[in-house]
Scaffold this active site. Structure first.
Site, short mmCIF file in Angstrom:
data_model
loop_
_atom_site.label_atom_id
_atom_site.label_comp_id
_atom_site.label_asym_id
_atom_site.label_seq_id
_atom_site.Cartn_x
_atom_site.Cartn_y
_atom_site.Cartn_z
N GLU A 429 0.81 -1.23 0.00
CA GLU A 429 0.00 0.00 0.00
C GLU A 429 0.84 1.27 0.00
O GLU A 429 0.52 2.25 0.68
CB GLU A 429 -0.96 0.01 1.20
CG GLU A 429 -1.80 -1.23 1.34
CD GLU A 429 -2.53 -1.61 0.05
OE1 GLU A 429 -2.82 -0.72 -0.76
OE2 GLU A 429 -2.78 -2.81 -0.15
N GLY A 430 1.89 1.27 -0.79
CA GLY A 430 2.76 2.43 -0.87
C GLY A 430 3.97 2.24 0.01
O GLY A 430 3.85 2.13 1.23
#
Length: 572
Positions: A429-430
């Protein structure tokens, strides 16, 4: 249910929920009026019971026997399906959703505390539930009533699972480079074609259907993220049950997190429904991404916490060596918890995982008390909530291996798996680097720096009430404020952001120091080993860990641009 668990600390959860965050006070709000301390405890009870009985026992089996694909279907060990069935039957998937959807309107903070049990017990199996929850929340927020009926209700019943499909092989985290395309049909539906990579839970036989949320570009849409739209693409047609043009191209084989299928998906003229309006796909997807980022941070805390508890138990039982001052070679060996370096690793790990847990639950409670101020604070904190535990709670797992010694490096003990599973959270997620750019490049500058000002104000207000430790935290907050202003004084983003990761590390440590001041205050005047442990960990973090930010801020203040100016040819 065991009195003392190595999965997670029920005592710590209760301290944070009831003695610090006053979760019971939420029942005065209309949304949570049907709840009480008794219902909160009942959810915690059932979560712990299912996590320890149905999730934890197959954690190792899921790691050693990762999913396989024979060209037609994915095979997963049967314990995963059985555990998710028990989870669904418990009502936990719907617990936080509105009553009109069959939910129980459980506060976010209690729901987060409950789900931590599953993440700590078995991160691979729990990931299917976490992704489904995020998918359902997005559709409740941005889908039509018909879409909620068709897709969300079966997810809350445990019949469907959900995914998020952003990354592509050529694009990775650079979503402006997404090439998956969508063609609008005369009947208002769409057809999606393209490839997606690294899709967790992207294919399996665990549910009747898999609901993919897919970022794609409608034909004729502009380049960049403004041209992205969001689509619902079910694995199977809801009417016929036939495959809907979603083809599993292969499974990715990971270092950890092996119990969750990680897939390469090909969308071949797959029937799709638009979510909301065209061109707003990334805006909608951030609803799920931000929930997932908090979930990833929570997962990192959970894995670090269970690693710490396993290491603490081992250190108290493992007899080896003698105190430094004991020169008698025939004296009996002592438990390794007596050795200073083992104590150092245990205490630092305690400060990381209990500080991280406090941050996760604090962020969750901000969701339960929405206001412009709380929304802004949560927005500012989200990159830290995701990235700080992913780095420092993973270090707790590293310490757990070290404390176990050679045993920790073997598969006969679970701590090596905790570390491997946790390593992915810095990417999920990043990446941590992306979170650093988000924090320094967007979150602390938006609205004229209001988010940073709010955060530092909260920190200072608590620090002023804890004279034993607060002065050091106030000084660190002042340095962060001055450094931030200096970085952006020239308005040059390229120069300001070159050492963004150092900035994230510094602000993250400041925030955790604040979390420890909060816990110190909640423990004030209370006696017993538990509270002494809180005070000990708070003193340790402020005196041993917070000083780490000094050199980081020195680097930022210097205006160093080495990472920008270097030539990659010099790397060899």
């Amino acid at each position: 249910m065991t009195a003392v668990s190595k999965v997670l600390s029920r005592r710590d959860l209760e301290f944070l929920l009831y003695e610090w965050l006053d979760a019971e006070a939420l029942t005065a709000r209309e949304r949570f009026a049907e709840h009480s301390r008794e219902t909160f405890d009942a959810f915690l009870d059932v979560s712990q019971q299912i996590a320890e009985r149905d999730f934890a026992p197959h954690n190792r089996a899921g790691d050693l026997n990762e999913p396989t694909f024979d060209g037609e279907k994915v095979t997963i060990i049967p314990e995963v399906s059985r555990a998710l069935k028990v989870f669904a039957e418990s009502g936990l998937p719907a617990a936080g959703f509105p009553a009109e959807l069959g939910g129980l309107q459980l506060p976010h903070v209690v729901q987060r505390a409950c789900f931590l049990w599953f993440q700590a017990a078995n991160t691979g199996t729990s990931a299917y539930a976490m992704l489904t929850s995020g998918n359902a929340h997005l559709l409740v927020a941005h889908g039509t009533d018909e879409q909620i009926q068709r897709y969300v209700l079966p997810m809350l019943e445990g019949r469907f699972t959900g995914t998020m499909c952003l990354s592509e092989p050529q694009a990775g985290s650079s979503l402006s480079d997404v090439t998956t395309r969508a063609a609008k049909q005369p009947d208002g539906t769409y057809r999606v074609t393209g490839g997606k990579m690294w899709i967790s839970g992207g294919d399996h036989e665990l549910s009747e259907n898999i609901i993919h949320l897919v970022l794609a570009r409608v034909e004729g849409a502009p380049a960049g993220v403004k041209g992205l739209s969001l689509f619902i693409v079910p694995k199977k047609d809801l009417e016929t049950g036939e495959r809907n043009g979603v083809v599993l191209a292969g499974l990715n084989h990971k270092m950890g997190y092996r119990g969750t299928t990680n897939t390469v998906l090909a969308f071949e003229d797959a029937a799709a429904e638009l979510v909301g309006e065209e061109g707003r796909g990334l805006q909608y997807m951030f609803h799920m991404m931000n929930e997932a980022r908090i979930g990833v941070g929570a997962g990192a805390v959970a894995l670090g916490y269970t690693g710490y508890l396993h290491a603490l138990d081992y250190a108290r039982e493992r007899l080896q060596g003698r105190p430094v001052g004991d020169k008698n070679p025939t004296a009996p060996p002592v438990a390794i918890v007596r050795h200073p370096d083992v104590r150092r690793m245990l205490l630092s790990s305690k400060s990381y995982v209990e500080g991280g847990l406090a941050l996760i639950l604090y962020a969750a409670k901000l969701l339960d008390e929405p206001s412009p101020e709380n929304d802004l604070l949560l927005d500012t904190l989200t990159p830290i909530v995701k990235a700080w535990p992913s780095q420092w709670c993973r270090l707790a797992d590293d310490h757990a291996i070290q404390i176990h010694g050679g045993y920790g490096y073997t598969r006969e003990y679970p701590v090596e798996q905790f570390y491997r599973d946790n390593r992915l959270n810095s990417i999920h997620e990043g990446t941590d680097g992306i979170q650093a750019l988000d924090l320094l490049g967007r979150k602390v500058t938006q609205k004229g720096g209001a988010g940073l000002g709010l955060l530092l104000g909260r920190i200072r207000s608590r620090a002023g009430l804890v004279p034993e430790l607060g002065d050091a935290v106030i000084e660190a907050a002042a340095r962060v404020e001055a450094t931030t202003a200096k970085l952006w004084a020239a308005g040059n983003a390229e120069t300001a952001l070159v050492n963004a990761t150092a900035y994230l590390d510094a602000v993250g440590h400041l925030v955790i120091a604040w979390m420890w001041l909060e816990q110190w205050s909640a423990a004030e005047g209370k006696e017993g080993d538990f509270y002494e442990g809180k005070r000990l960990a708070a003193r340790y973090f402020v005196t041993h860990e917070l000083p780490r930010i000094g050199p980081l801020l020195d680097l930022l203040d210097s205006g160093d641009t080495l990472l920008r100016d270097m030539d990659d040819a010099w790397l060899g």
